[in-house]
Design an enzyme around this catalytic site. Structure first.
Site, PDB file in Angstrom:
ATOM      1  N   LYS A  11      -3.154  -2.569  13.184  1.00 19.21           N
ATOM      2  CA  LYS A  11      -1.984  -1.687  13.315  1.00 19.21           C
ATOM      3  C   LYS A  11      -2.132  -0.404  12.481  1.00 19.21           C
ATOM      4  O   LYS A  11      -3.049  -0.284  11.661  1.00 19.21           O
ATOM      5  CB  LYS A  11      -0.737  -2.475  12.910  1.00 19.21           C
ATOM      6  CG  LYS A  11      -0.461  -3.683  13.822  1.00 19.21           C
ATOM      7  CD  LYS A  11       0.860  -4.342  13.483  1.00 19.21           C
ATOM      8  CE  LYS A  11       1.136  -5.527  14.412  1.00 19.21           C
ATOM      9  NZ  LYS A  11       2.467  -6.119  14.184  1.00 19.21           N
ATOM     10  N   TYR A  51       5.391  -4.444  23.945  1.00 16.21           N
ATOM     11  CA  TYR A  51       6.385  -5.232  23.205  1.00 16.21           C
ATOM     12  C   TYR A  51       7.661  -5.475  24.012  1.00 16.21           C
ATOM     13  O   TYR A  51       8.712  -5.741  23.427  1.00 16.21           O
ATOM     14  CB  TYR A  51       6.705  -4.545  21.882  1.00 16.21           C
ATOM     15  CG  TYR A  51       5.621  -4.752  20.830  1.00 16.21           C
ATOM     16  CD1 TYR A  51       5.310  -6.028  20.361  1.00 16.21           C
ATOM     17  CD2 TYR A  51       4.903  -3.686  20.310  1.00 16.21           C
ATOM     18  CE1 TYR A  51       4.334  -6.243  19.401  1.00 16.21           C
ATOM     19  CE2 TYR A  51       3.920  -3.881  19.340  1.00 16.21           C
ATOM     20  CZ  TYR A  51       3.648  -5.160  18.897  1.00 16.21           C
ATOM     21  OH  TYR A  51       2.678  -5.369  17.942  1.00 16.21           O
ATOM     22  N   ASN A 114       2.665  -5.208   9.298  1.00 16.18           N
ATOM     23  CA  ASN A 114       1.959  -6.440   8.916  1.00 16.18           C
ATOM     24  C   ASN A 114       0.499  -6.462   9.386  1.00 16.18           C
ATOM     25  O   ASN A 114      -0.070  -7.518   9.634  1.00 16.18           O
ATOM     26  CB  ASN A 114       2.741  -7.685   9.363  1.00 16.18           C
ATOM     27  CG  ASN A 114       2.885  -7.777  10.863  1.00 16.18           C
ATOM     28  OD1 ASN A 114       2.458  -6.889  11.592  1.00 16.18           O
ATOM     29  ND2 ASN A 114       3.461  -8.862  11.340  1.00 16.18           N
ATOM     30  N   HIS A 117      -1.914  -7.717  14.890  1.00 15.24           N
ATOM     31  CA  HIS A 117      -1.242  -8.482  15.954  1.00 15.24           C
ATOM     32  C   HIS A 117      -2.280  -9.408  16.580  1.00 15.24           C
ATOM     33  O   HIS A 117      -3.437  -9.017  16.737  1.00 15.24           O
ATOM     34  CB  HIS A 117      -0.696  -7.557  17.057  1.00 15.24           C
ATOM     35  CG  HIS A 117      -0.361  -8.307  18.310  1.00 15.24           C
ATOM     36  ND1 HIS A 117       0.849  -8.960  18.480  1.00 15.24           N
ATOM     37  CD2 HIS A 117      -1.088  -8.581  19.421  1.00 15.24           C
ATOM     38  CE1 HIS A 117       0.834  -9.578  19.656  1.00 15.24           C
ATOM     39  NE2 HIS A 117      -0.331  -9.356  20.253  1.00 15.24           N
ATOM     40  N   GLU A 128      -2.453  -9.378  27.764  1.00 11.82           N
ATOM     41  CA  GLU A 128      -2.575  -8.306  26.772  1.00 11.82           C
ATOM     42  C   GLU A 128      -3.945  -7.638  26.855  1.00 11.82           C
ATOM     43  O   GLU A 128      -4.051  -6.409  26.790  1.00 11.82           O
ATOM     44  CB  GLU A 128      -2.314  -8.874  25.365  1.00 11.82           C
ATOM     45  CG  GLU A 128      -0.863  -9.283  25.174  1.00 11.82           C
ATOM     46  CD  GLU A 128      -0.579  -9.956  23.833  1.00 11.82           C
ATOM     47  OE1 GLU A 128       0.576 -10.347  23.620  1.00 11.82           O
ATOM     48  OE2 GLU A 128      -1.500 -10.096  23.003  1.00 11.82           O
TER      49      GLU A 128
HETATM   50  P1  PCG Z   1       3.478  -8.817  16.298  1.00 12.80           P
HETATM   51  O1  PCG Z   1       2.775  -7.535  16.551  1.00 12.80           O
HETATM   52  O2  PCG Z   1       2.669 -10.062  16.238  1.00 12.80           O
HETATM   53  O3  PCG Z   1       4.622  -9.015  17.394  1.00 12.80           O
HETATM   54  C1  PCG Z   1       5.951  -8.647  17.248  1.00 12.80           C
HETATM   55  C2  PCG Z   1       6.147  -7.856  16.007  1.00 12.80           C
HETATM   56  O4  PCG Z   1       7.476  -7.587  15.661  1.00 12.80           O
HETATM   57  C3  PCG Z   1       5.624  -8.640  14.842  1.00 12.80           C
HETATM   58  O5  PCG Z   1       4.219  -8.662  14.879  1.00 12.80           O
HETATM   59  C4  PCG Z   1       6.239  -7.908  13.661  1.00 12.80           C
HETATM   60  O6  PCG Z   1       5.395  -6.901  13.133  1.00 12.80           O
HETATM   61  C5  PCG Z   1       7.454  -7.258  14.296  1.00 12.80           C
HETATM   62  N1  PCG Z   1       8.657  -7.732  13.652  1.00 12.80           N
HETATM   63  C6  PCG Z   1       9.118  -9.001  13.602  1.00 12.80           C
HETATM   64  N2  PCG Z   1      10.271  -9.021  12.902  1.00 12.80           N
HETATM   65  C7  PCG Z   1      10.523  -7.743  12.508  1.00 12.80           C
HETATM   66  C8  PCG Z   1      11.567  -7.129  11.759  1.00 12.80           C
HETATM   67  O7  PCG Z   1      12.489  -7.778  11.296  1.00 12.80           O
HETATM   68  N3  PCG Z   1      11.467  -5.772  11.581  1.00 12.80           N
HETATM   69  C9  PCG Z   1      10.442  -5.034  12.091  1.00 12.80           C
HETATM   70  N4  PCG Z   1      10.388  -3.711  11.892  1.00 12.80           N
HETATM   71  N5  PCG Z   1       9.449  -5.596  12.796  1.00 12.80           N
HETATM   72  C10 PCG Z   1       9.491  -6.925  12.996  1.00 12.80           C
END
Ligand code: PCG
Length: 140
Positions: A11, A51, A114, A117, A128
């Site tokens: 990311k 998403y 984070n 993905h 995907e």
């Molecule tokens: P990913 O990319 O695996 O798939 C969905 C994403 O939503 C997840 O990783 C997180 O990065 C994001 N996500 C989940 N919960 C939250 C949240 O509370 N806030 C934000 N900004 N992102 C979230």
């Protein structure tokens, strides 16, 4: 256990901090092979489509904004049990809950930013991968 493929994204927080090589070292160290990889700037339309399942979530707008805030590295990883193995290597979505030795424990900044993905099922991995790669892009 069969050899399978999963889809991965490094990311914008990973490209911004120049840690894509360090993340790839953990991926390869776990026995997963990077069989396709491209650094791209995701468009808003691509991120919204990717998403789409989270469309009704309160964080959807923030998520799309973050995923388009800088370049990402899209990848296809291959190996035994690749979907489950990569989820183990990534660690929990929330880095505060991620186990020692995982990518998110080591690098993730928050639940939103984070670092990585990974697909949550073989079925989603196929869908995907098809959004970003053609079969001819992938070579083991
Ligand atoms: P990913 O990319 O695996 O798939 C969905 C994403 O939503 C997840 O990783 C997180 O990065 C994001 N996500 C989940 N919960 C939250 C949240 O509370 N806030 C934000 N900004 N992102 C979230």
């Amino acid at each position: 256990m069969a050899t399978e493929r999963t889809f991965s994204i490094l990311k914008p927080d990973a490209t911004r901090r120049n840690i894509t090589g360090a993340v790839n070292a953990l991926i390869e160290g776990a026995g997963l092979r990077i069989v396709g990889q491209r650094r791209i700037q995701m468009t808003k339309a691509q991120a919204e489509k990717f998403y789409e399942v989270h469309k009704e979530r309160p964080f959807y707008g923030e998520l799309v904004e973050f995923m388009t805030s800088g370049p990402v590295v899209v990848q296809v990883l291959q190996g035994e049990n690749a979907v489950a193995k990569y989820r183990e290597v990534m660690g929990a979505t929330n880095p505060a809950q991620a186990a020692e030795g995982t990518i998110r424990k080591q690098f993730a900044e928050s639940v939103g930013e984070n670092t990585v993905h990974g697909s949550d099922s073989q079925e989603n991995a196929k869908l995907e991968i098809a959004q970003f790669f053609q079969d001819s892009d992938l070579t083991a």
